[in-house]
Scaffold this active site. Sequence first.
Site, PDB file in Angstrom:
ATOM      1  CE  LYS A 206      83.842  20.074  37.334  1.00  0.00           C
ATOM      2  NZ  LYS A 206      83.260  20.093  38.682  1.00  0.00           N
TER       3      LYS A 206
ATOM      4  CD1 TRP B 158      84.513  13.450  40.209  1.00  0.00           C
ATOM      5  CD2 TRP B 158      82.430  12.851  39.669  1.00  0.00           C
ATOM      6  NE1 TRP B 158      83.657  14.380  40.755  1.00  0.00           N
ATOM      7  CE2 TRP B 158      82.382  14.034  40.430  1.00  0.00           C
ATOM      8  CE3 TRP B 158      81.239  12.290  39.208  1.00  0.00           C
ATOM      9  CZ2 TRP B 158      81.176  14.677  40.753  1.00  0.00           C
ATOM     10  CZ3 TRP B 158      80.043  12.915  39.531  1.00  0.00           C
ATOM     11  CH2 TRP B 158      80.015  14.089  40.289  1.00  0.00           C
TER      12      TRP B 158
ATOM     13  CG  ASP C 139      85.819  12.404  33.473  1.00  0.00           C
ATOM     14  OD1 ASP C 139      85.842  13.563  33.017  1.00  0.00           O
ATOM     15  OD2 ASP C 139      85.092  12.062  34.430  1.00  0.00           O
TER      16      ASP C 139
END
Length: 374
Positions: A208, A113, A184
């Site tokens: 999440k 990511w 992030d």
Amino acid sequence: MSASPAVRNAAADRPVNFSAGPAILPLEVLEEAARGVIALDGIGLSVMEISHRSAAFETIYERAHEGLKRLLRVPDTHEVLFLQGGARGQFAQVPLNFLKQGQTARFVVSGYWAQGALEEAATLGQAEALVSSEDRQFAELPSLDGVDIPKGTAYVHTTSNNTLYGTQWPQMPSFGPDVRHVCDMSSDILSRPIDVSDYALIYAGAQKNAGPSGITIVIVDKQWMAEGRQDIPKIWRYDVMAKNQSMYNTPPTFAIYCVDLVAQWLEGLGGLDAIAERNETKARLLYDAIDGSGGFYRGTVTRPEHRSRMTVTYRLPSEQLDKQFVAESAGQGLVGLKGHRAVGGIRASIYNAMDVAGVERLVDFMQDFARRHG
């Protein structure tokens, strides 16, 4: 927020969900959300039917907004926004607002990511890796020892938890007061206390730990936000969204409602200190099972101090056994354990809503599977 008898009965029949995301949500939240889908108390309409400009939704919005501020101890220097587009949207929106001509965005590349965020920023301006652990297959976090931040750095971007490779910063790095730190936190926000004042901007896809998919939480320093570019479409400007309470366009109302419910649930448990302790307990149970298996299970992270408390990744002696483990575990009601398609293996996502009992069930299965196949 407490579980009703119906919820407790449902819990006994549900599979244990180790999915990486959209991920497990607390049953108490699901039950309350289900009621809200039919009719909100005192309103008689579904939360998905009412106007985002209505007094009823304004109350929901304020509860969600203030709940996150309390949980994360967000200082007055920062604004909380509810946006759309997920973390990938932020890969573009951050540089669109803050990467100006003559500047370079620099990335701590710790996994898939982070690499994606770097590549997207590079389509909008100058972007490069500050450090990377790609040469070690992202099996550990990059070392920041002796790293200097060059002049002309617009911001340094980090990723707090890596869902493919099972690494997590035990304590987030600090780059000093003169460096804008963007992080992030999609896969570990709300899982432990953080000092929000250390960051110029935090972003997180909610699916999440914070709610359902479809909403992105952004926490941004107000002064930096005011310095963002004005020559981009208004819909992508953080300052425009802040001025309009995240409602410059119609927001994801149901998702915001669920974030409110999750925040209430976390506060009922005792906040982030309490959930961090529970998360540590769950992770310790699972890593002890891996380390105590005599090598049958092999953790993929090479440095124990870099192991994630959210995403536990491991392998069995062969790919065939990996596949058999996933199939047999699903038959026992343990679902979502297949590793990411890019890396394979096993991945147990043990986000906030996963309780200790769920991890204990997985550990019992792992021990039985190892006895039968070891």
